[in-house]
Design an enzyme around this catalytic site. Structure first.
Site, mmCIF file in Angstrom:
data_model
loop_
_atom_site.group_PDB
_atom_site.id
_atom_site.type_symbol
_atom_site.label_atom_id
_atom_site.label_comp_id
_atom_site.label_asym_id
_atom_site.label_seq_id
_atom_site.Cartn_x
_atom_site.Cartn_y
_atom_site.Cartn_z
ATOM 1 N N TRP A 9 0.785 -1.239 0.000
ATOM 2 C CA TRP A 9 0.000 0.000 0.000
ATOM 3 C C TRP A 9 0.809 1.278 0.000
ATOM 4 C CZ3 TRP A 9 0.697 2.863 4.442
ATOM 5 C CH2 TRP A 9 1.133 2.191 5.583
ATOM 6 N N ASP B 20 1.404 -7.157 13.541
ATOM 7 C CA ASP B 20 0.943 -6.228 12.500
ATOM 8 C C ASP B 20 2.047 -5.225 12.167
ATOM 9 O OD1 ASP B 20 -0.672 -5.117 10.593
ATOM 10 O OD2 ASP B 20 -1.902 -3.966 11.976
#
Lengths: 588, 291
Positions: free
Chosen positions: A259, A319
């Site tokens: 991203w 994460d």
């Protein structure tokens, strides 16, 4: 009545736009050579990163450590409308025209001298988009007579630079499946190259190369092993080896969003892309390294083949979404020889130096005060894990209400450094890293609810590590891994960094300031309050013998959405959407 | 009281005015933004967001929204004297996202917002995490079921010995989690992941998997069309893996009177057989909610 009024306004806007262009003349096409020479050509900013390598260094020195205190605003431009939030964009400057993108997939062309709007493009977004982390955009790319950007509904749009009219628009994935684009595209050899973001459910990150003229797909490269890429729309080669580091069919939905986009190094001819965290979040369900999640990949832009990889967080359970930019630079060794190196500051709190020709690990040094999950890296570049700081396996219990054991660990999932790009100074040989000091309670939870049904979940609560600051701008020596200076900021830093030949380091703060620091000492030399949080990347260029600085202001992004306790401190910051341009007053 | 209504009307008009210059809002002529109970009553329109790809509960068809939740919502709206306006809602990663986008903040792009949401788990933790909404009106009990191919698994699925079988699940659901972690992960390689439940059912029909574990309503509604011979049983995982849950409604905190009106309508529909009939028409067994 209302209709007539709106029509006449539209007509007037068109007339003004036409006049603007009449004054400017025909736009000169931007060539590959122009793009490759962006660092040296100080009169324009043609790339995201002020050069394909993404160093964010400008040799300009008209504004220096002495004169910077006199810098004043020249003009400011409001993005208008109600969409005042989350401005993370880096502007481009081409032939006296600034191209800047804004939240909600918008773009403007503005006269760089006067701040007059030439055109606005407002992308028609479907109502079903689900951007995970605010409605932001990070910038555009220019090539030929077009300007390109990615949209929240996962399209790449090519606009005519003079008119702002759509030349082509291509959906590279289905936004309904949770895909979106927020990264600035790259232009390499006549191709528009972009990454993609996606929800956590069932996606595989890819890198996409499109023909800049037509938008046709040249190649795609999935970043998770076992998935097959394409060339000219036909299946090509498999990424990695199926089931080498994943079990079952989990690789089909293994995550690894690209991203943040990438950088390109003309010297080695390689694209460098970071890849996001593996899916699902609960690492106990996916034994193995889960390649190539949380990695840096070198990709050949001609073929879309992966040339090397380095995984910063194997088997990521926090994460740590390792998408951060990899910046090419010359590393001077102790023996005086120079290595073609590249550096990246990861969400996981470590600053990595790699040999950019081979991907060989050179060093990993912490750039934040705590890195609980790993004590360091061995000489092969594997993390030395601290198992006490991996959130517990919920099927083994240990937490409340059937949750897995919760751990407090730093950095938090928002990272020692998040999306905001660091800068490398060719003057000092230092990297300037916008970092944050925060930790998180993290646990794996058996139950969350999605679409009214029970799903697998994970829980996080972010907490600052210190009372008086979260953000720290740090100067890192890539040769020694030592921090040369640091500047502390109360709010988390969320904007990009710029460094110049004038010995300055520029960055913004969520409190609303754009600031300049001495690149050798970290002393604050100048600041200006833009009226809303600065979470974007500043640029500089020269025009008519004067040096200009520009930055977009407009608070938003992931911190107010995800920040836990931190959100309480930042909730009083006002939103905005302005482009500010600065220079020294002209001597009379 | 009239004064407050006037203010609200003005606020609604201002909100509507602001979108004039832009594209039209998805939910037709609805004023932008969350409305209070009084204004909803005055307008006579109840805005209801629904998941548009969630058969048999709700789905967008050429004839408009259809499904169990849609039928329940129409009946509730009729009984409380309001006109239902449906609009599709894209599911977020968590129910919290849907409550935010669906009924308290509204859509981030066109700012449309609903008033009453169906198919919200009736769960204390969700209520604690979302204090701008009120969860109420449990109207049925949902759980998981397993459908297996009787020729391959004549005795049904046995987790102790069937680790070599292929079991279809929807990605990241509780059964996926169970297969990936139970018995030390021995069944991990048996899991075949599907993004959409209907694809899992079709795969069972084609013999590509030996069994599927999905929400019971999905199996009951789809299996007769695609795998009529399948043997279907409830699937209980035990321990920490939640196998059953109660589904209800949610309204904005400022619309509390609906808690009683809608709650009464749902109670009456359970009592007079309407609820069981709506579910049965979709081929699904209605299970009364456990309070």
């Amino acid at each position: 009545m209302a209709t007539t009024f709106r029509r006449s306004v539209a007509a007037a806007t068109l007339a003004i736009a036409a006049m603007g262009f009449a004054g400017l003349g025909h736009a000169k096409p931007v060539t590959d050579k122009d793009i490759l020479g962006d660092v040296e050509s100080t009169g324009d900013v043609l790339t995201y990163g002020l050069g394909m390598q993404g160093q964010r260094f400008s040799p300009l020195k008209l504004i220096d450590k002495e004169t910077v205190k006199g810098v004043v605003p020249v003009w400011a431009f409001s993005f208008g409308g109600e969409k005042q939030r989350g401005q993370e964009s880096q502007p481009l400057v081409v032939d006296g025209v600034i191209y800047v993108t804004g939240s909600y997939s918008r773009m403007w062309a503005i006269d760089a001298k006067t701040g007059k709007e030439l055109w606005e493009y407002n992308h028609r977004l479907p109502d079903g988009i689900m951007p995970c982390c605010d409605v932001i955009n990070r910038g555009a790319a220019v090539y030929g007579d077009k300007v390109y950007f990615g949209t929240l509904d996962a399209k790449v749009v090519a606009l005519n630079r003079e008119t702002g009219k759509v030349v082509w628009s291509k959906a590279i994935e289905d936004y309904k499946a949770g895909y979106s684009i927020t990264n600035a595209p790259l232009i390499v050899n006549g191709m528009v190259i972009t990454g993609i973001g996606g929800g956590e459910f069932g996606i595989v990150g890819k890198v996409y190369a499109l023909d800049a003229e037509t938008g046709e797909s040249k190649w795609t490269r999935p970043v998770i092993e076992g998935n097959v890429g394409t060339v000219d729309g036909k299946p090509s080669t498999m990424t990695g080896t199926k089931n080498a580091s994943w079990e079952g069919d989990q690789w089909q939905t293994g995550g690894g969003g690209t991203w943040l986009g990438g950088t390109y190094d003309p010297k080695t001819g390689l694209l460098f892309y970071g890849t996001g965290n593996p899916s699902p979040w609960n690492s106990w369900l996916r034994p193995g390294d889960n390649l190539y999640s949380s990695s840096r990949l070198a990709i050949d832009p001609k073929t879309g083949e992966i040339k090397w990889s380095y995984q910063t967080t194997p088997h990521d359970g926090w994460d740590f979404d390792g998408v951060n930019e990899l910046i090419s630079f010359p590393l001077k060794g102790a023996d005086g020889k120079t290595i073609d190196a590249a550096a990246t500051a990861d969400r996981n709190g470590f600053f990595f130096v790699l040999d950019r020709t081979t991907g060989k690990f050179i060093s990993a040094s912490p750039f934040v005060s705590r890195h609980d999950w790993a004590s360091g890296y061995d000489d092969k570049g594997r993390p030395i894990y601290n198992p006490d700081f991996r959130p517990g396996d919920p099927s083994k219990g240990g937490g409340a209400d059937g949750k897995g054991k919760s751990v407090f660990t730093a950095p938090s999932f928002l990272g020692g450094k998040n999306w905001m790009p660091m800068a490398y100074s060719q003057n000092t040989g230092l990297f300037y890293i916008p970092s944050n000091e925060w930790g998180m309670d993290i646990w794996n939870e058996p139950i969350t609810y999605r679409k009214g049904a029970a799903y697998l979940g994970a829980g996080f609560t972010i907490k600052p590590l210190y009372e008086d600051h979260i953000g720290v701008l740090r100067a890192m020596d890539p040769a020694t891994g030592k921090i040369k200076w640091e500047y502390k900021n109360r709010a988390p830093l969320w904007g990009g960094v710029l460094t110049t030949g004038g010995g300055l380091v520029f960055t913004g703060t969520p409190e609303g300031y754009i600031k300049a620091f001495d690149d050798e000492t970290g002393k604050e030399l100048w600041s200006f309050n833009t009226g809303s949080g600065v979470v974007a990347s500043p640029i500089t260029w020269d025009m008519d013998g004067e040096q200009y600085i520009a930055v977009v202001s407009g608070w938003g992004g992931a911190v107010p959405l995800w920040g836990g306790d931190v959100a309480d401190y930042v909730k009083s910051f006002n939103q905005g959407g302005m482009l500010w341009v600065f220079k020294l007053p002209r001597k009379s | 009281m009239p004064r407050r209504r006037d203010v609200l009307k003005l606020a609604g008009a201002l909100g509507a005015g602001l979108v004039l210059g832009g594209r039209s809002a998805r939910s037709d002529d609805d004023p932008v933004g969350p409305l209070r109970y009084d204004t909803i009553r005055e307008r006579g329109i109840l805005r209801i967001p629904y998941y548009e790809d969630f058969a048999p509960y709700s789905i967008t068809t050429a004839e408009g929204p259809r499904g169990i939740d849609i039928d329940v919502a129409r009946e509730v709206a009729k009984r409380i004297g309001l006109q239902p306006h449906f609009y599709p809602l894209v599911a977020g990663e968590k129910i919290d996202d849907d409550l935010r986008n669906g009924i308290w903040r509204g859509n981030v792009i066109d700012r449309s917002v609903g008033d009453l949401m169906f198919h919200v788990p009736y769960d204390r933790q969700i209520q604690l995490n979302n204090d701008l909404v009120v969860l109420f009106g449990p109207y049925f009990e949902e759980g998981f079921a397993i459908a297996s191919n009787p020729e391959v698994l004549p005795g049904g699925f046995d987790p102790e010995s069937d680790e070599g079988r292929r079991i279809g699940v929807e990605i990241d659901t509780m059964p996926d989690f169970w297969l990936s972690s139970a018995n030390g992960g021995r069944l991990r390689n048996a899991a075949v992941h599907f993004a959409r439940p209907l694809d899992a059912v079709k795969a069972l029909g084609k013999g590509e998997v030996d069994a599927i574990i999905l929400q019971a309503a999905q199996i009951e509604a789809f299996a007769p069309h695609h795998v009529p011979k399948a043997s279907v049983k409830p699937f209980l995982m035990g321990g920490m893996f939640r196998s059953r849950w109660t589904v209800g409604c949610a309204v904005r905190e400022t619309c509390r009177p609906f808690v009683y009106e809608v709650g009464d309508a749902l109670g009456a529909m359970a009592g007079d057989g309407t609820m069981a009939r709506i579910f049965a028409e979709a081929g699904v067994t209605w299970l009364a909610p456990q309070r």
